[in-house]
Design a protein around this motif. Sequence first.
Motif, PDB file in Angstrom:
ATOM      1  N   ARG A 204       1.133  -1.317  -0.113  1.00 55.87           N
ATOM      2  CA  ARG A 204      -0.014   0.022  -0.082  1.00 55.87           C
ATOM      3  C   ARG A 204       0.937   1.360  -0.058  1.00 55.87           C
ATOM      4  O   ARG A 204       0.445   2.413  -0.556  1.00 55.87           O
ATOM      5  CB  ARG A 204      -1.108  -0.041   1.099  1.00 55.87           C
ATOM      6  N   ASP A 205       1.853   1.187   0.624  1.00 61.53           N
ATOM      7  CA  ASP A 205       2.804   2.347   0.844  1.00 61.53           C
ATOM      8  C   ASP A 205       4.357   2.042   0.840  1.00 61.53           C
ATOM      9  O   ASP A 205       4.713   1.451   1.790  1.00 61.53           O
ATOM     10  CB  ASP A 205       2.253   3.094   2.076  1.00 61.53           C
TER      11      ASP A 205
ATOM     12  N   ASP B  19      -1.713   2.654  -2.308  1.00 59.06           N
ATOM     13  CA  ASP B  19      -2.471   3.780  -1.902  1.00 59.06           C
ATOM     14  C   ASP B  19      -2.232   5.141  -2.877  1.00 59.06           C
ATOM     15  O   ASP B  19      -1.301   5.226  -3.187  1.00 59.06           O
ATOM     16  CB  ASP B  19      -2.205   4.334  -0.191  1.00 59.06           C
TER      17      ASP B  19
END
Length: 107
Positions: free
Chosen positions: A9-10, A33
């Motif tokens: 996600r990151d 994300d």
Amino acid sequence: MTALQLQVRDPGTEFAGLPPLGGITALTLPGLDGDADLAGLTTTFPALKRVVLGPVPEHSTPDLTPLHALPWLSVTLAADGQPPRLKGHEVLGGRLRFTTTATLYLR
């Protein structure tokens, strides 16, 4: 192995502390994300030549500025519907491409 697809996600937080993986030249991040810190890509994958990001949420504002650190990098940004607003896209110029994903419902 020279290509990876990772569900992160990151990258800024999830790749923190990893040593550089210089053998990886292509990377796909489908679960990214929209406001993820992309600086982790340039330090973890210094030989990266191609990256596919997304689909990125439509109402996010990805900052592509850190990707300028790899001047040979080609970036494909996938989006659901309209491409999101971007920060730092101008530094990539012709190295940035968009692709749109869609869901088709058949009756």
